[in-house]
Design a protein around this motif. Structure first.
Motif, PDB file in Angstrom:
ATOM      1  N   ALA A  62       0.832  -1.203   0.000  1.00  0.00           N
ATOM      2  CA  ALA A  62       0.000   0.000   0.000  1.00  0.00           C
ATOM      3  C   ALA A  62       0.870   1.257   0.000  1.00  0.00           C
ATOM      4  O   ALA A  62       0.598   2.227  -0.722  1.00  0.00           O
ATOM      5  CB  ALA A  62      -0.929  -0.006   1.210  1.00  0.00           C
ATOM      6  N   ARG A 270      -9.766   5.934   0.695  1.00  0.00           N
ATOM      7  CA  ARG A 270     -10.786   5.090   1.307  1.00  0.00           C
ATOM      8  C   ARG A 270     -10.238   3.713   1.686  1.00  0.00           C
ATOM      9  O   ARG A 270     -10.566   3.173   2.741  1.00  0.00           O
ATOM     10  CB  ARG A 270     -11.967   4.939   0.355  1.00  0.00           C
ATOM     11  CG  ARG A 270     -13.236   4.436   1.010  1.00  0.00           C
ATOM     12  CD  ARG A 270     -13.865   5.484   1.897  1.00  0.00           C
ATOM     13  NE  ARG A 270     -14.330   6.621   1.128  1.00  0.00           N
ATOM     14  CZ  ARG A 270     -14.637   7.796   1.649  1.00  0.00           C
ATOM     15  NH1 ARG A 270     -14.467   7.992   2.952  1.00  0.00           N
ATOM     16  NH2 ARG A 270     -15.068   8.803   0.895  1.00  0.00           N
ATOM     17  N   THR A 271      -9.399   3.160   0.841  1.00  0.00           N
ATOM     18  CA  THR A 271      -8.871   1.819   1.128  1.00  0.00           C
ATOM     19  C   THR A 271      -7.948   1.811   2.344  1.00  0.00           C
ATOM     20  O   THR A 271      -7.784   0.773   2.995  1.00  0.00           O
ATOM     21  CB  THR A 271      -8.103   1.265  -0.083  1.00  0.00           C
ATOM     22  OG1 THR A 271      -7.048   2.171  -0.428  1.00  0.00           O
ATOM     23  CG2 THR A 271      -9.036   1.108  -1.284  1.00  0.00           C
ATOM     24  N   THR A 274      -9.114   0.859   6.210  1.00  0.00           N
ATOM     25  CA  THR A 274      -9.044  -0.483   6.793  1.00  0.00           C
ATOM     26  C   THR A 274      -7.767  -0.587   7.609  1.00  0.00           C
ATOM     27  O   THR A 274      -6.670  -0.398   7.085  1.00  0.00           O
ATOM     28  CB  THR A 274      -9.042  -1.562   5.697  1.00  0.00           C
ATOM     29  OG1 THR A 274     -10.227  -1.415   4.902  1.00  0.00           O
ATOM     30  CG2 THR A 274      -9.003  -2.948   6.302  1.00  0.00           C
TER      31      THR A 274
END
Length: 483
Positions: A62, A270-271, A274
């Motif tokens: 990420a 948005r990801t 998490t």
């Protein structure tokens, strides 16, 4: 005549080779005060490949994707790229000064001629013009050329300064890229830290809710006073109060990450909402030697190129004290018909030598001013080098501190967890009061948060160290070229 032209050309080239002003030589390490090694160890060689993508050592896909997005879309990088293109065009303009300037012109028109002024007087005494008017065409074409001979290196020194400025702009772009990568890594780690602290807060919240329920039950059973219940309620409320602050910190980091990647806050991250673990890295980090900062840090190389440009501009200013030579010429043709326009061609060539005789000391003052600017550029270069060494030393100190604290906090967290388990069991059995349980729970919560902070501080210190070493630009597509 042919031999005279060849002699003149040879003389011009000979004079052109004598560029005014000092030739630039990069300062040596001794002049910059660079020590042989870092005070806190180091010395392990580091290669450009590792520096270029140092963040990949965190093994976090990420984070890798975010950095790719930032390199491609960050607006600070886009602005630096625009400044680099401007510097590249400035160099082209400087190089164009060596070539002749040629202009062409053409014109055409019709001219009227009355054909004379013959007159007569009629029977009534009126004057009548007897001349016959005539229209004629006129066409003109010409070419003008001018060339400034670089007698004393004014143009060559200007081009030399422009090349150095171009390289400095390239290194400035690289420095912006380093800063963006470092800031993105910092915000990413801060976001993961906030998520970890939120997880700890929610787990503590559940435990403290159980403690509150136990205290309420024991109060109803008449085993304890209302003091236990109120203390449990206060402890739970304090933990609840930390959650909105942590959520705001997380949102701030995510919003900053979005802007760093050239996007609006919101959907872009948005990801990342998490939860994920704080990145980890290898304990072995190569730092090289202090002299490597001259090669690795783009801000140092940019300052060195700025010093080179300032040195070259001394020659530009000094050349203006000497005579200048300009050669110009033109070719013209005039005709009354287009088909005959080039039947007769005329032309001439001029050479103009100019020398300032008196200007009140203005040009000499410009030379002294540029020498002062060069002294300032050297001081800035040396300061940039020393600041770079300071950054490395501080980063190594921060890394050592974070690692030492992480070890101690790991021990404290394990001991606090064991103590809290025993305290909860003893409180349920009525062997201790709630204040003792509350103290052990608070100690555990602080130890868990401190350990998470030490984890993030370690990664942030590693990012700080790699940034101080000048990592992150070695494989960029528009890497500066000093030639």
């Amino acid at each position: 005549m042919r031999y005279r032209i060849a002699w003149l050309a040879g003389s011009v080239l000979t004079l052109s080779a004598c560029a005014a002003g000092p030739d630039y030589h990069a300062p040596q390490s001794a002049a910059l005060g660079i020590p042989a090694g870092y005070s806190q160890g180091g010395g392990t060689p580091i290669d450009d490949a590792t520096l270029a993508t140092w963040w990949t050592q965190f093994n976090d896909p990420a984070l890798n994707a975010l950095i790719d997005q930032a390199i491609a879309g960050n607006l600070d990088i886009v602005q630096a790229q625009a400044r680099l293109r401007q510097a590249r065009e400035s160099l082209r303009q400087a190089n164009a000064s060596f070539l002749p300037q040629v202009n062409g012109s053409a014109s055409g028109g019709r001219n009227y001629n009355s054909g004379g002024s013959g007159v007569r007087v009629d029977d009534n005494g009126n004057v009548i013009n007897t001349g016959q008017g005539k229209w004629t065409n006129s066409y003109n074409a010409g070419i003008n050329a001018s060339w400034q001979v670089d007698l004393f290196g004014e143009l060559s020194r200007g081009a030399e300064a422009a090349r150095a400025d171009l390289a400095a702009s390239g290194y400035s772009l690289a420095n912006v890229r380093l800063s963006i990568i470092s800031e993105l890594v910092s915000n990413y780690v801060q976001a993961r830290l906030a998520q970890e602290q939120l997880r700890i807060a929610h787990e503590s919240q559940r435990v403290q809710k159980d403690n509150y329920d136990i205290a309420s039950w024991r109060l109803q059973a008449g085993l304890v006073s209302s003091l236990d219940e109120q203390q449990a309620k206060a402890q739970l409320a304090q933990t609840n109060a930390t959650i909105p602050q942590l959520e705001a910190s997380l949102r701030g980091s995510l919003n900053r990450i979005a802007v760093l990647t050239g996007q609006a806050p919101g959907d872009a991250t948005r990801t990342l909402e998490t939860p994920a673990a704080i990145p980890t890295a290898s304990s072995q980090i190569a730092t090289g030697i202090p002299a490597d900062t001259l090669r690795q840090r783009p801000d140092v190389r940019s300052a060195e190129r700025s010093l080179a440009a300032a040195t070259a501009r001394i020659g530009v200013a000094q050349a203006q004290l000497y005579p200048s030579l300009a050669i110009s010429g033109n070719i013209n043709s005039t005709s009354t018909a287009i088909k005959n326009l080039f039947d007769v061609i005329t032309g001439n060539v001029f050479a103009n030598v100019a020398q300032v005789i008196f200007d009140g000391g203005r040009l000499a003052s410009q030379v002294r001013s540029q020498r002062a600017a060069t002294d300032g550029a050297f001081a800035l270069y040396k300061q940039t080098v020393l600041t770079g060494l300071e950054d490395v030393e501080n980063a190594m100190a921060s890394l050592n501190s974070a690692r030492a604290r992480k070890v101690e906090f790991a021990t404290a967290m394990e001991a606090s967890n064991n103590a809290a388990i025993m305290a909860r069991s003893q409180y349920q059995a009525g062997l201790i009061d709630f204040q003792t349980l509350s103290t052990s729970e608070t100690t555990l919560l602080n130890a868990r948060n401190s350990f998470a902070s030490a984890q993030s501080d370690e990664i942030l210190a590693i990012a700080q160290l790699y940034n101080a070493l000048g990592g992150g630009w070695q494989n960029m597509d528009d890497r500066p070229n000093e030639q």
